[in-house]
Enzyme design. Sequence first.
Site, PDB file in Angstrom:
ATOM      1  N   GLU A  16       0.834  -1.195   0.000  1.00 15.56           N
ATOM      2  CA  GLU A  16       0.000   0.000   0.000  1.00 15.56           C
ATOM      3  C   GLU A  16       0.872   1.249   0.000  1.00 15.56           C
ATOM      4  O   GLU A  16       1.947   1.257   0.606  1.00 15.56           O
ATOM      5  CB  GLU A  16      -0.927   0.005   1.215  1.00 15.56           C
ATOM      6  CG  GLU A  16      -1.904  -1.170   1.227  1.00 15.56           C
ATOM      7  CD  GLU A  16      -2.835  -1.151   2.431  1.00 15.56           C
ATOM      8  OE1 GLU A  16      -2.673  -0.264   3.297  1.00 15.56           O
ATOM      9  OE2 GLU A  16      -3.717  -2.027   2.508  1.00 15.56           O
ATOM     10  N   HIS A  36      -8.033   1.023   2.184  1.00 15.45           N
ATOM     11  CA  HIS A  36      -7.815   0.616   3.582  1.00 15.45           C
ATOM     12  C   HIS A  36      -8.583   1.533   4.543  1.00 15.45           C
ATOM     13  O   HIS A  36      -8.011   2.103   5.479  1.00 15.45           O
ATOM     14  CB  HIS A  36      -6.321   0.624   3.917  1.00 15.45           C
ATOM     15  CG  HIS A  36      -5.976  -0.272   5.077  1.00 15.45           C
ATOM     16  ND1 HIS A  36      -4.747  -0.877   5.194  1.00 15.45           N
ATOM     17  CD2 HIS A  36      -6.680  -0.648   6.181  1.00 15.45           C
ATOM     18  CE1 HIS A  36      -4.710  -1.598   6.306  1.00 15.45           C
ATOM     19  NE2 HIS A  36      -5.879  -1.478   6.911  1.00 15.45           N
TER      20      HIS A  36
END
Length: 401
Positions: free
Chosen positions: A258, A281
């Site tokens: 990420e 997220h």
Amino acid sequence: MTRILLLENPHASADEVFERYGVEVVRISGSLETKELIETLQGFDMLGIRSKTNVTREVIDACPQLASIGAYCIGTNQIDLEAAADHGIAVFNAPYSNTRSVVELAIGELISLVRQIPSKNAALHQGIWEKTADGSHEVRGKTLGIIGYGSIGSQLSVVAEALGMKVIFHDIAERLALGNAAPVSLDELLQRADVVSLHIDGRGSNTGYFDAEKFAKLKDGAVILNLARGHVMDLDALREAVTSGKVAGAAVDVFPTEPLANGDPFSSSLIGLNNVILTPHIGGSTLEAQESIGQFVAMKMMNYWRKGSTDMSVNIPNISASPTAESLHRVVWFHWNTPGALADVNSLFAEHRVNVTFQSLATSGEYGYMVTDTAAGIPPEILDRLEHAKAHIRLRLLTRE
């Protein structure tokens, strides 16, 4: 002055707690890589992070002055918990504070996918009108399969059942079923569930957990959600299952890699699939959850700093103890779990004629944690002897305000 470094922007409610107790708060909006993190942490007593900062053994070995680390999230797999314990550094997290937020996102996504909202939304944005009931269903009467029946999975179970869904679940541990939910084998879950939702933890052994083999066992046309950890699902296998029609739709909130900061580029093999919902997220990212997490973790860290309470620490034996009226001085001793440690401490206090007003010992695995209170001052000889004991890891002397 006590100082804490907060990374990744935990809610300002954490600052309010720390400042109330005179702790200096220093914030850095993003995460830091290992070398920069080590350099920045010099001179700090505590560290607060979220999910992107990796606190490795290298970091912990280089920063032994840290008293505690707060994870302003559910997971702690980004922290080397054993390394922290080896230095007597208590780690705290918020295992329940954002549970509801994750559950609500999962419910919203599964309804959207079962109704084919993502593809209809994409068509309208392209100027195409597609009003049809084909492939759209109610969730009522459908079977939800939950893999991982912990705090999030079990609450999802209750909410889904309230919507009229049938719930089955699989967990490697024995779990109490809530409502009419039923435990089943993994194979049975994959074969029966119309919707599968992953809620397993981020331990290393779960890497690639949901792979091509498991996708192949899914009921044809099933929907799948991953709001757990990015590395537990093979996204290339998911893409193949979606493009082949095996999976009717998917929602992914977490990814193996990420971006470190907002605005950074993001790439995934799932980009461009109209029946896949991608979110950055944000499962626990509601203002309500973040405020609760900020307060909760900050208070746990301050209770440890001021009182030696390790209640709900994820890596140190748990003791929740408030000083008695007679207690003015407190020794908190983190040590290797060796036979006779308690007897040795009591013998040492008796030798120096120091009366103990309160005492508690907790052990877990190879670690032990002891809290000892006295009304009188504690001679330096006692502290010196404890610090030079073979079982010693870390010692702190606290004085009641």
